[in-house]
Write an enzyme that holds these catalytic residues in place. Structure first.
Site, PDB file in Angstrom:
ATOM      1  N   ARG A 195       0.523  -1.147   0.083  1.00 50.18           N
ATOM      2  CA  ARG A 195      -0.187   0.183  -0.103  1.00 50.18           C
ATOM      3  C   ARG A 195       0.798   1.259   0.001  1.00 50.18           C
ATOM      4  O   ARG A 195       1.894   1.430   1.024  1.00 50.18           O
ATOM      5  CB  ARG A 195      -0.887  -0.026   1.120  1.00 50.18           C
ATOM      6  CG  ARG A 195      -1.807  -1.381   1.144  1.00 50.18           C
ATOM      7  CD  ARG A 195      -3.143  -1.025   1.892  1.00 50.18           C
ATOM      8  NE  ARG A 195      -3.710  -2.298   1.790  1.00 50.18           N
ATOM      9  CZ  ARG A 195      -5.092  -2.489   2.620  1.00 50.18           C
ATOM     10  NH1 ARG A 195      -5.502  -1.487   3.182  1.00 50.18           N
ATOM     11  NH2 ARG A 195      -5.500  -3.676   2.455  1.00 50.18           N
ATOM     12  N   SER A 343     -10.518  -5.757   9.422  1.00 46.27           N
ATOM     13  CA  SER A 343     -11.829  -5.289   8.897  1.00 46.27           C
ATOM     14  C   SER A 343     -12.295  -6.472   8.060  1.00 46.27           C
ATOM     15  O   SER A 343     -11.412  -7.344   7.386  1.00 46.27           O
ATOM     16  CB  SER A 343     -11.907  -4.014   8.230  1.00 46.27           C
ATOM     17  OG  SER A 343     -11.026  -4.037   7.414  1.00 46.27           O
ATOM     18  N   ARG A 391      -0.009  -5.719  12.955  1.00 44.22           N
ATOM     19  CA  ARG A 391      -0.815  -4.896  13.951  1.00 44.22           C
ATOM     20  C   ARG A 391      -1.177  -5.908  15.256  1.00 44.22           C
ATOM     21  O   ARG A 391      -1.394  -5.339  16.208  1.00 44.22           O
ATOM     22  CB  ARG A 391      -1.972  -4.495  13.267  1.00 44.22           C
ATOM     23  CG  ARG A 391      -1.687  -3.100  12.444  1.00 44.22           C
ATOM     24  CD  ARG A 391      -2.742  -2.381  12.101  1.00 44.22           C
ATOM     25  NE  ARG A 391      -2.648  -1.203  11.209  1.00 44.22           N
ATOM     26  CZ  ARG A 391      -3.350  -0.474  10.972  1.00 44.22           C
ATOM     27  NH1 ARG A 391      -4.714  -0.358  11.301  1.00 44.22           N
ATOM     28  NH2 ARG A 391      -3.064   0.617  10.323  1.00 44.22           N
TER      29      ARG A 391
HETATM   30  P1  AMO Z   1      -8.180  -3.178   5.285  1.00 41.01           P
HETATM   31  O1  AMO Z   1      -7.744  -2.346   4.197  1.00 41.01           O
HETATM   32  O2  AMO Z   1      -8.864  -2.641   6.485  1.00 41.01           O
HETATM   33  O3  AMO Z   1      -9.346  -4.310   4.611  1.00 41.01           O
HETATM   34  O4  AMO Z   1      -6.884  -4.162   5.621  1.00 41.01           O
HETATM   35  C1  AMO Z   1      -7.177  -5.178   6.752  1.00 41.01           C
HETATM   36  C2  AMO Z   1      -6.216  -5.298   7.711  1.00 41.01           C
HETATM   37  O5  AMO Z   1      -4.865  -5.280   7.417  1.00 41.01           O
HETATM   38  C3  AMO Z   1      -4.178  -4.294   7.902  1.00 41.01           C
HETATM   39  N1  AMO Z   1      -3.350  -3.140   7.160  1.00 41.01           N
HETATM   40  C4  AMO Z   1      -2.264  -2.778   7.339  1.00 41.01           C
HETATM   41  N2  AMO Z   1      -1.403  -2.808   8.645  1.00 41.01           N
HETATM   42  C5  AMO Z   1      -0.281  -2.105   8.255  1.00 41.01           C
HETATM   43  N3  AMO Z   1       0.099  -1.213   7.299  1.00 41.01           N
HETATM   44  C6  AMO Z   1      -0.936  -0.977   6.348  1.00 41.01           C
HETATM   45  N4  AMO Z   1      -0.607   0.045   5.415  1.00 41.01           N
HETATM   46  C7  AMO Z   1      -2.114  -1.809   6.353  1.00 41.01           C
HETATM   47  N5  AMO Z   1      -3.254  -1.488   5.464  1.00 41.01           N
HETATM   48  C8  AMO Z   1      -3.967  -2.913   6.305  1.00 41.01           C
HETATM   49  C9  AMO Z   1      -4.928  -3.804   9.117  1.00 41.01           C
HETATM   50  C10 AMO Z   1      -6.357  -4.024   8.526  1.00 41.01           C
HETATM   51  O6  AMO Z   1      -7.279  -4.094   9.539  1.00 41.01           O
HETATM   52  N6  AMO Z   1      -9.894  -6.485   1.761  1.00 41.01           N
HETATM   53  C11 AMO Z   1     -10.179  -6.056   3.155  1.00 41.01           C
HETATM   54  C12 AMO Z   1     -10.346  -7.093   4.141  1.00 41.01           C
HETATM   55  C13 AMO Z   1     -11.856  -7.695   3.836  1.00 41.01           C
HETATM   56  O7  AMO Z   1     -12.522  -7.317   3.901  1.00 41.01           O
HETATM   57  O8  AMO Z   1     -11.544  -8.912   3.634  1.00 41.01           O
HETATM   58  C14 AMO Z   1      -9.103  -5.088   3.457  1.00 41.01           C
HETATM   59  O9  AMO Z   1      -8.065  -5.055   2.840  1.00 41.01           O
HETATM   60  O10 AMO Z   1      -4.741  -4.477  10.332  1.00 41.01           O
END
Ligand code: AMO
Length: 417
Positions: A195, A343, A391
């Protein structure tokens, strides 16, 4: 028994040398050389420097005096490699290093028992997750990390030149795990997420790992939440039972986790925050600061792990199922001590409604043809979640920065080592 590792500490007390060797266990192996009893070993140990790679033949000593590690009676010691320069960090941890230095030399600092404990626990988390999911009928899948369309919004996509075409690094296995519940009722993947988050925070990485689950033939979103809470409870309790030495090194007490977790409606969360003087929007996702504050309030009530359910449609991705009122969705978050660790939700599995949702979110359904195709041939009601590995580890171990939970960090300023 042959044991191998690196010298992390050498202490001389009169005519005794005590060396600590960091090997495959959490605690170091302790070797004692006494000039009058084993002069050969005493001499060898006296000449060793910190960082030397050694192996020894030995057995655990009947008298375990050292508190720092396990003492061995050594018959034979062999030196394999000596450091070319003094070490840039102290593997024994006596000289503390700044986080920056720790990240730069993590690969070397893993000789330190505390640093090692974190990553042994990370391994246990993955092991526990896999055990739990496999024993509950989920099939482990692998989906592409070079993709043509992102599921989590354009702002955080990393572009890749894929021959003549533009492609992206996968932000989430979202689209693929959904496609696969068109033929496998339950799937999971342990996967990296890429990301392009521009901001530098203590809770974001640009390359992180997730435990992603998708479950078909559900009756409703509760089925998915039950899978997630049982998985998280299993993982934490597994670490508690199997990593006591690591937890001790870290000074962490991990209370047993019981299910079910508290379910808090999004509106309730907003009300609680407002009545505590925190400004929050009723249509957008909670800010990091609001999440943290909610964590503090929930902890006072004895809730460390809690769901926030029923997010407004305006705050979610296109694939979550909307309620009849058009405002709410079946999206939830799982928060752990004020940090979102997962999530998920129930998905829109009806093709016409899904296409409409995409358009409403400003996406072009044509770019998602390959995904939409999967909804034509008996797609069951389904849902799933993404659980952020770093996390979860961060909150479980009380680490103050997410960078402490991954060996090689990819953030706004780091692409090496
Ligand atoms: P979301 O974008 O909330 O949902 O990502 C899911 C979980 O991944 C972790 N996460 C991260 N941890 C560290 N750095 C980041 N940049 C980061 N981005 C995400 C978090 C977050 O809660 N497709 C949906 C999930 C689903 O509905 O199945 C999704 O990606 O802990």
């Amino acid at each position: 028994m042959r044991l191998c590792g690196w010298i992390i500490r050498i202490k001389r007390i009169g005519r005794v040398v005590i060396a600590e060797v960091s090997g495959s266990d959490v605690k170091p192996y302790v070797i004692v050389g006494k000039e009058d009893i084993n002069p050969g070993l005493y001499k060898m140990l006296s000449e060793l420097s910190i960082g030397t790679a050694v192996c020894f033949e030995g057995e655990p000593s009947p008298s375990q005096i050292s508190k720092r590690g396990v003492e061995y009676i050594v018959k034979e010691l062999k030196v394999y490699s000596t450091p070319l320069e003094p070490m840039p960090v102290d593997p024994a941890g006596k000289v503390p290093a700044l986080l920056d230095t720790r990240i730069k030399y993590r690969w070397l600092l893993l000789r330190n028992p505390v640093e090692k404990a974190i990553f042994r626990i990370r391994q246990s988390v993955i092991e526990a997750a896999r055990r739990y999911l496999l024993s509950n009928g989920f099939l482990e899948i692998h989906t592409p990390k070079i993709v043509a369309a992102g599921a989590e919004g354009g702002a955080t996509l990393f572009k890749v030149q894929y021959f003549e075409k533009e492609a992206y690094l996968s932000q989430s296995p979202q689209l693929y795990k959904q496609m696969l519940v068109a033929s496998i009722p339950r799937v999971f993947e342990i996967t990296p997420y890429f990301r392009a988050e521009k901001f530098n925070t203590t809770r974001h990485l640009n390359e992180s790992w997730g435990i992603d689950v998708e479950q078909g033939f559900i009756e409703g979103v509760e089925d998915v939440m039950r899978t997630l809470e049982n998985l998280v409870a299993y993982i934490i309790n597994y670490v508690r039972e199997n990593n006591s030495e690591e937890l001790e090194q870290l000074g962490v007490e991990l209370p047993r986790v019981e299910t079910p977790f508290k379910r808090l409606r999004f509106e309730e969360a907003v009300d609680i925050l407002k009545s505590n003087g925190v400004e929050v929007s009723e249509t957008e996702d909670l800010s990091d600061q609001a999440e943290r504050e909610l964590g503090r309030i929930m902890a006072e009530k004895g809730h460390y792990l809690y769901f926030i359910v029923g997010f407004p449609w305006s705050s979610t991705a296109f694939y979550y199922m909307r309620e009849e009122d058009g405002f709410h969705t079946r999206k939830f978050d799982l928060d752990f001590k004020g940090l979102e660790i997962a999530s998920g939700g129930q998905r829109e599995h009806r093709l016409d409604k899904l296409v409409e949702a995409m358009k409403q979110k400003g996406l072009n359904p044509e770019s998602f043809d390959f995904y939409l195709e999967a909804f034509k041939y008996g797609m069951p009601p389904h849902g799933g979640f993404g659980l952020g590995l770093e996390r979860l580890i961060m909150q479980m171990l009380g680490l103050s920065n997410i960078r402490e939970a991954i060996i090689f960090v990819r953030d706004r300023t780091r692409i090496v080592p």
